[in-house]
Scaffold this motif. Structure first.
Motif, PDB file in Angstrom:
ATOM      1  N   ILE A 101       0.842  -1.203   0.000  1.00 57.78           N
ATOM      2  CA  ILE A 101       0.000   0.000   0.000  1.00 57.78           C
ATOM      3  C   ILE A 101       0.873   1.247   0.000  1.00 57.78           C
ATOM      4  O   ILE A 101       0.649   2.183  -0.780  1.00 57.78           O
ATOM      5  CB  ILE A 101      -0.969  -0.011   1.199  1.00 57.78           C
ATOM      6  CG1 ILE A 101      -2.024  -1.105   1.003  1.00 57.78           C
ATOM      7  CG2 ILE A 101      -1.620   1.349   1.397  1.00 57.78           C
ATOM      8  CD1 ILE A 101      -2.859  -1.410   2.239  1.00 57.78           C
ATOM      9  N   ARG A 102       1.903   1.266   0.856  1.00 56.02           N
ATOM     10  CA  ARG A 102       2.802   2.426   0.902  1.00 56.02           C
ATOM     11  C   ARG A 102       3.555   2.587  -0.412  1.00 56.02           C
ATOM     12  O   ARG A 102       3.744   3.703  -0.890  1.00 56.02           O
ATOM     13  CB  ARG A 102       3.793   2.275   2.050  1.00 56.02           C
ATOM     14  CG  ARG A 102       3.152   2.430   3.388  1.00 56.02           C
ATOM     15  CD  ARG A 102       4.136   2.244   4.509  1.00 56.02           C
ATOM     16  NE  ARG A 102       3.465   2.323   5.790  1.00 56.02           N
ATOM     17  CZ  ARG A 102       4.081   2.583   6.915  1.00 56.02           C
ATOM     18  NH1 ARG A 102       5.375   2.770   6.942  1.00 56.02           N
ATOM     19  NH2 ARG A 102       3.398   2.636   8.036  1.00 56.02           N
ATOM     20  N   ALA A 103       3.982   1.483  -0.995  1.00 57.45           N
ATOM     21  CA  ALA A 103       4.711   1.546  -2.266  1.00 57.45           C
ATOM     22  C   ALA A 103       3.812   2.094  -3.376  1.00 57.45           C
ATOM     23  O   ALA A 103       4.255   2.911  -4.193  1.00 57.45           O
ATOM     24  CB  ALA A 103       5.239   0.167  -2.635  1.00 57.45           C
ATOM     25  N   GLN A 104       2.562   1.664  -3.402  1.00 60.42           N
ATOM     26  CA  GLN A 104       1.650   2.132  -4.438  1.00 60.42           C
ATOM     27  C   GLN A 104       1.377   3.627  -4.310  1.00 60.42           C
ATOM     28  O   GLN A 104       1.263   4.322  -5.315  1.00 60.42           O
ATOM     29  CB  GLN A 104       0.352   1.331  -4.404  1.00 60.42           C
ATOM     30  CG  GLN A 104       0.535  -0.088  -4.902  1.00 60.42           C
ATOM     31  CD  GLN A 104      -0.715  -0.934  -4.766  1.00 60.42           C
ATOM     32  OE1 GLN A 104      -1.582  -0.655  -3.936  1.00 60.42           O
ATOM     33  NE2 GLN A 104      -0.797  -1.997  -5.551  1.00 60.42           N
ATOM     34  N   VAL A 105       1.296   4.104  -3.081  1.00 59.47           N
ATOM     35  CA  VAL A 105       1.080   5.536  -2.856  1.00 59.47           C
ATOM     36  C   VAL A 105       2.231   6.339  -3.454  1.00 59.47           C
ATOM     37  O   VAL A 105       2.031   7.429  -3.992  1.00 59.47           O
ATOM     38  CB  VAL A 105       0.915   5.835  -1.346  1.00 59.47           C
ATOM     39  CG1 VAL A 105       1.016   7.316  -1.058  1.00 59.47           C
ATOM     40  CG2 VAL A 105      -0.407   5.266  -0.841  1.00 59.47           C
ATOM     41  N   CYS A 106       3.428   5.796  -3.394  1.00 57.03           N
ATOM     42  CA  CYS A 106       4.624   6.496  -3.888  1.00 57.03           C
ATOM     43  C   CYS A 106       5.058   6.022  -5.272  1.00 57.03           C
ATOM     44  O   CYS A 106       6.169   6.320  -5.716  1.00 57.03           O
ATOM     45  CB  CYS A 106       5.777   6.304  -2.901  1.00 57.03           C
ATOM     46  SG  CYS A 106       5.460   7.053  -1.306  1.00 57.03           S
ATOM     47  N   ASP A 107       4.207   5.275  -5.955  1.00 51.59           N
ATOM     48  CA  ASP A 107       4.493   4.755  -7.306  1.00 51.59           C
ATOM     49  C   ASP A 107       5.790   3.962  -7.369  1.00 51.59           C
ATOM     50  O   ASP A 107       6.559   4.063  -8.331  1.00 51.59           O
ATOM     51  CB  ASP A 107       4.530   5.900  -8.330  1.00 51.59           C
ATOM     52  CG  ASP A 107       3.159   6.542  -8.507  1.00 51.59           C
ATOM     53  OD1 ASP A 107       2.164   5.792  -8.478  1.00 51.59           O
ATOM     54  OD2 ASP A 107       3.093   7.772  -8.656  1.00 51.59           O
ATOM     55  N   ILE A 108       6.047   3.150  -6.349  1.00 53.07           N
ATOM     56  CA  ILE A 108       7.220   2.274  -6.354  1.00 53.07           C
ATOM     57  C   ILE A 108       6.785   0.959  -6.999  1.00 53.07           C
ATOM     58  O   ILE A 108       5.846   0.310  -6.529  1.00 53.07           O
ATOM     59  CB  ILE A 108       7.744   2.043  -4.926  1.00 53.07           C
ATOM     60  CG1 ILE A 108       8.194   3.374  -4.323  1.00 53.07           C
ATOM     61  CG2 ILE A 108       8.876   1.022  -4.915  1.00 53.07           C
ATOM     62  CD1 ILE A 108       8.529   3.316  -2.851  1.00 53.07           C
ATOM     63  N   PRO A 109       7.453   0.561  -8.075  1.00 54.85           N
ATOM     64  CA  PRO A 109       7.040  -0.654  -8.792  1.00 54.85           C
ATOM     65  C   PRO A 109       7.359  -1.934  -8.006  1.00 54.85           C
ATOM     66  O   PRO A 109       8.233  -1.954  -7.136  1.00 54.85           O
ATOM     67  CB  PRO A 109       7.838  -0.601 -10.087  1.00 54.85           C
ATOM     68  CG  PRO A 109       8.976   0.303  -9.824  1.00 54.85           C
ATOM     69  CD  PRO A 109       8.560   1.240  -8.741  1.00 54.85           C
ATOM     70  N   LEU A 110       6.650  -3.002  -8.363  1.00 55.62           N
ATOM     71  CA  LEU A 110       6.809  -4.293  -7.709  1.00 55.62           C
ATOM     72  C   LEU A 110       8.260  -4.762  -7.745  1.00 55.62           C
ATOM     73  O   LEU A 110       8.776  -5.278  -6.751  1.00 55.62           O
ATOM     74  CB  LEU A 110       5.892  -5.331  -8.368  1.00 55.62           C
ATOM     75  CG  LEU A 110       6.050  -6.771  -7.884  1.00 55.62           C
ATOM     76  CD1 LEU A 110       5.728  -6.878  -6.395  1.00 55.62           C
ATOM     77  CD2 LEU A 110       5.160  -7.695  -8.699  1.00 55.62           C
ATOM     78  N   GLN A 111       8.915  -4.581  -8.882  1.00 53.63           N
ATOM     79  CA  GLN A 111      10.295  -5.051  -9.005  1.00 53.63           C
ATOM     80  C   GLN A 111      11.214  -4.413  -7.960  1.00 53.63           C
ATOM     81  O   GLN A 111      12.078  -5.068  -7.399  1.00 53.63           O
ATOM     82  CB  GLN A 111      10.835  -4.789 -10.426  1.00 53.63           C
ATOM     83  CG  GLN A 111      12.202  -5.404 -10.676  1.00 53.63           C
ATOM     84  CD  GLN A 111      12.226  -6.907 -10.411  1.00 53.63           C
ATOM     85  OE1 GLN A 111      11.299  -7.631 -10.731  1.00 53.63           O
ATOM     86  NE2 GLN A 111      13.301  -7.362  -9.794  1.00 53.63           N
ATOM     87  N   GLU A 112      10.999  -3.143  -7.660  1.00 52.49           N
ATOM     88  CA  GLU A 112      11.809  -2.483  -6.624  1.00 52.49           C
ATOM     89  C   GLU A 112      11.522  -3.077  -5.251  1.00 52.49           C
ATOM     90  O   GLU A 112      12.434  -3.241  -4.439  1.00 52.49           O
ATOM     91  CB  GLU A 112      11.558  -0.973  -6.607  1.00 52.49           C
ATOM     92  CG  GLU A 112      12.385  -0.223  -7.620  1.00 52.49           C
ATOM     93  CD  GLU A 112      12.253   1.283  -7.434  1.00 52.49           C
ATOM     94  OE1 GLU A 112      12.635   1.779  -6.360  1.00 52.49           O
ATOM     95  OE2 GLU A 112      11.745   1.926  -8.374  1.00 52.49           O
ATOM     96  N   LEU A 113      10.256  -3.386  -4.989  1.00 49.16           N
ATOM     97  CA  LEU A 113       9.914  -4.021  -3.717  1.00 49.16           C
ATOM     98  C   LEU A 113      10.595  -5.379  -3.594  1.00 49.16           C
ATOM     99  O   LEU A 113      11.125  -5.723  -2.537  1.00 49.16           O
ATOM    100  CB  LEU A 113       8.401  -4.209  -3.586  1.00 49.16           C
ATOM    101  CG  LEU A 113       7.560  -2.993  -3.268  1.00 49.16           C
ATOM    102  CD1 LEU A 113       6.080  -3.374  -3.201  1.00 49.16           C
ATOM    103  CD2 LEU A 113       7.986  -2.376  -1.956  1.00 49.16           C
ATOM    104  N   VAL A 114      10.585  -6.139  -4.670  1.00 54.20           N
ATOM    105  CA  VAL A 114      11.240  -7.446  -4.672  1.00 54.20           C
ATOM    106  C   VAL A 114      12.733  -7.290  -4.426  1.00 54.20           C
ATOM    107  O   VAL A 114      13.329  -8.047  -3.643  1.00 54.20           O
ATOM    108  CB  VAL A 114      10.968  -8.202  -5.999  1.00 54.20           C
ATOM    109  CG1 VAL A 114      11.803  -9.460  -6.103  1.00 54.20           C
ATOM    110  CG2 VAL A 114       9.481  -8.528  -6.116  1.00 54.20           C
TER     111      VAL A 114
END
Length: 126
Positions: A101-114
């Motif tokens: 949820i926090r990543a989506q708010v900041c437009d951080i893509p899934l690959q960066e989260l991984v």
């Protein structure tokens, strides 16, 4: 038993105690049948309310980590590895959901989260 509490944390003290005892059980630092300190003793040692330690122990018992023997004390329950694993997986999923949820708010893509998760995981396995 070494429990550290933080009065400045946003996590309630009873949850801090509960989580640390759960971690000790899951890691094997506390074994099946080990007796926990009495609620009164733990409250005195941590300089907190007896009600706080009582709530932590009640939550641990509700979640199946400890059992209370009336007039004797609280003991680590026999490990049900499947149950413990499922409990830990639920907690991890909750943390992942918050992170997504926090990543989506900041437009951080899934690959960066991984990538972040991979780096953190590798740091803790060294």
């Amino acid at each position: 038993m070494n429990i550290n509490i933080s009065n400045t944390s946003s996590v309630p003290i009873y949850e801090q105690i509960e989580q640390q005892i759960k971690n000790m059980i899951v890691s094997g630092a506390l074994q099946e049948g080990d007796m926990l300190p009495s609620m009164r003793f733990l409250a005195k040692e941590l300089r907190i309310s007896l009600i706080t330690t009582k709530r932590a122990y009640e939550e641990l018992e509700r979640d199946g980590f400890i059992e209370t023997r009336v007039g004797i004390g609280c003991f680590v329950k026999a490990k049900n590895q499947g149950f413990i694993r499922e409990k830990v997986m639920c907690e991890i999923e909750e943390h992942f959901e918050d992170a997504v949820i926090r990543a989506q708010v900041c437009d951080i893509p899934l690959q960066e989260l991984v990538e972040i998760l991979t780096i953190i995981y590798e740091e803790h396995t060294k």
